[in-house]
Design a protein around this motif. Structure first.
Motif, PDB file in Angstrom:
ATOM      1  N   GLY A 103     -26.142  30.269 -39.979  1.00  0.00           N
ATOM      2  CA  GLY A 103     -27.183  31.378 -39.465  1.00  0.00           C
ATOM      3  C   GLY A 103     -27.367  32.355 -39.975  1.00  0.00           C
ATOM      4  O   GLY A 103     -28.439  33.134 -40.132  1.00  0.00           O
ATOM      5  N   TYR A 104     -26.051  33.017 -40.518  1.00  0.00           N
ATOM      6  CA  TYR A 104     -26.251  34.477 -41.233  1.00  0.00           C
ATOM      7  C   TYR A 104     -27.375  34.166 -42.439  1.00  0.00           C
ATOM      8  O   TYR A 104     -28.315  34.898 -42.649  1.00  0.00           O
ATOM      9  CB  TYR A 104     -25.137  34.580 -41.743  1.00  0.00           C
ATOM     10  N   PHE A 106     -29.588  31.931 -42.940  1.00  0.00           N
ATOM     11  CA  PHE A 106     -30.908  31.601 -42.409  1.00  0.00           C
ATOM     12  C   PHE A 106     -31.829  32.898 -42.241  1.00  0.00           C
ATOM     13  O   PHE A 106     -33.078  32.864 -42.560  1.00  0.00           O
ATOM     14  CB  PHE A 106     -30.849  30.899 -41.177  1.00  0.00           C
ATOM     15  N   VAL A 107     -31.110  33.868 -41.548  1.00  0.00           N
ATOM     16  CA  VAL A 107     -31.970  35.209 -41.330  1.00  0.00           C
ATOM     17  C   VAL A 107     -32.201  35.615 -42.410  1.00  0.00           C
ATOM     18  O   VAL A 107     -33.696  36.270 -42.818  1.00  0.00           O
ATOM     19  CB  VAL A 107     -30.957  36.079 -40.432  1.00  0.00           C
ATOM     20  N   PHE A 180     -23.909  28.986 -34.929  1.00  0.00           N
ATOM     21  CA  PHE A 180     -24.897  29.389 -35.724  1.00  0.00           C
ATOM     22  C   PHE A 180     -25.738  30.463 -35.398  1.00  0.00           C
ATOM     23  O   PHE A 180     -26.229  31.435 -36.060  1.00  0.00           O
ATOM     24  CB  PHE A 180     -26.239  28.174 -35.818  1.00  0.00           C
ATOM     25  N   ARG A 181     -26.171  30.782 -33.925  1.00  0.00           N
ATOM     26  CA  ARG A 181     -26.566  31.869 -33.369  1.00  0.00           C
ATOM     27  C   ARG A 181     -25.907  33.113 -33.536  1.00  0.00           C
ATOM     28  O   ARG A 181     -26.543  33.914 -33.634  1.00  0.00           O
ATOM     29  CB  ARG A 181     -26.844  31.435 -31.871  1.00  0.00           C
ATOM     30  N   ALA A 184     -26.626  34.039 -36.895  1.00  0.00           N
ATOM     31  CA  ALA A 184     -27.881  34.737 -37.058  1.00  0.00           C
ATOM     32  C   ALA A 184     -28.114  36.063 -36.536  1.00  0.00           C
ATOM     33  O   ALA A 184     -28.756  36.988 -37.044  1.00  0.00           O
ATOM     34  CB  ALA A 184     -28.910  33.737 -36.385  1.00  0.00           C
ATOM     35  N   HIS A 185     -27.207  36.394 -35.323  1.00  0.00           N
ATOM     36  CA  HIS A 185     -27.350  37.498 -34.616  1.00  0.00           C
ATOM     37  C   HIS A 185     -26.756  38.607 -35.406  1.00  0.00           C
ATOM     38  O   HIS A 185     -27.136  39.821 -35.745  1.00  0.00           O
ATOM     39  CB  HIS A 185     -26.779  37.465 -33.346  1.00  0.00           C
ATOM     40  N   GLY A 187     -26.587  38.505 -38.799  1.00  0.00           N
ATOM     41  CA  GLY A 187     -27.444  38.470 -39.922  1.00  0.00           C
ATOM     42  C   GLY A 187     -28.792  39.420 -39.539  1.00  0.00           C
ATOM     43  O   GLY A 187     -29.090  40.080 -40.635  1.00  0.00           O
ATOM     44  N   LEU A 188     -29.319  39.333 -38.164  1.00  0.00           N
ATOM     45  CA  LEU A 188     -30.269  40.424 -38.053  1.00  0.00           C
ATOM     46  C   LEU A 188     -29.518  41.973 -38.249  1.00  0.00           C
ATOM     47  O   LEU A 188     -30.467  42.844 -38.687  1.00  0.00           O
ATOM     48  CB  LEU A 188     -30.580  40.161 -36.526  1.00  0.00           C
TER      49      LEU A 188
END
Length: 266
Positions: A103-104, A106-107, A180-181, A184-185, A187-188
């Protein structure tokens, strides 16, 4: 699904599991650096996307991000492993840690689309108007310096340096693709913290290994050193100085030099 157990000593993992998690991330980062260095040796430093289409560029960008960012995100990933604790089996822990890392990255791969368009635009401009490279370099260094000194940088850097409270809040996420989320969070926040440093690869060269290593080192120090915030401010001041020098010093702009134009070293 029941909520994750609270993060307390009883849920912490044995040291050997944490060491294994650290080792895995280090191995991935080292392999990514090896692949990046080999690819950079074949491509050299040129303006623009160096003829790559979006799929190939994003694949190369993903490898670069794994090399540059995994060392600094490893502490957060390990904290998440500790959060998972004894509520998961070894295989499940590995899968969930991989989902967090996926997820990280992916961002950062999505950010690579913006990088591709920026490189394509600046590359076309430099090929048509070679003198424009100096002012592109000035603009990029100026934006990077202002971002280092701005409020968004401070907010995101505080999160990246002390993510525990945010990780605790992730327990409220629904279980589907939660890891994953979570990655990703985080990563944002990381993109919000580091995008200014990343764009300096436009004037320095997106395949410039020395520049990539320097940016990765700055990110690592900002996030993990006790004096990271002060160091971040100092880097911002240096970038503003480079912005002032860029219109007059071509050697600062290897990534904006047309392939048939020599660089003039001081």
């Amino acid at each position: 699904m029941p909520a994750e157990p609270p993060l307390r000593q009883g849920n912490l993992l044995p040291a050997r599991v944490l060491v294994a998690a650290w080792s895995l991330l280090v191995v991935i980062a080292v392999l990514a650096w090896v692949l990046t260095v080999r690819q950079a040796g074949d491509m050299g430093v040129e303006p623009g996307t160096m003829g790559m289409g979006i799929p190939l560029f994003l694949l190369l960008w993903l490898v670069m991000m794994a090399a540059m960012m995994l060392p600094s995100v490893a502490p957060v990933a390990i904290t998440w492993v500790r959060w998972i604790g004894r509520s998961s089996t070894g295989v499940a822990r590995a899968a969930r840690t991989a989902a967090f890392t996926g997820g990280y990255l992916f961002v950062w791969t999505a950010f690579g689309l913006l990088a591709y368009w920026a490189l394509a635009a600046t590359g076309d401009l430099v090929r048509d108007h070679p003198g424009a490279g100096r002012w592109i370099g000035f603009t990029v260094f100026l934006l990077a310096g202002l971002q280092q000194l701005g409020p968004l940088k401070n907010v995101c850097l505080r999160h990246c340096r002390s993510p525990m409270s945010q990780l605790m809040g992730y327990a409220q996420f629904r279980h589907w693709a939660r890891d994953f989320r979570v990655g990703a969070h985080h990563g944002l926040y990381c993109v919000g913290c580091c995008w200014g440093l990343m764009i300096v690869l436009i004037p320095l060269g997106v395949m410039n290994i020395a520049a990539m290593a320097g940016v990765a080192a700055v990110i690592f120090i900002e996030k993990l050193w006790r004096l990271g915030p002060a160091f971040s401010t100092a880097v911002g001041v240096i970038l503003l100085v480079l912005a002032g020098l860029a219109p007059f010093q071509d050697w600062l702009l290897p990534g904006l030099q047309p392939s048939d134009a020599p660089m003039h070293m001081p």
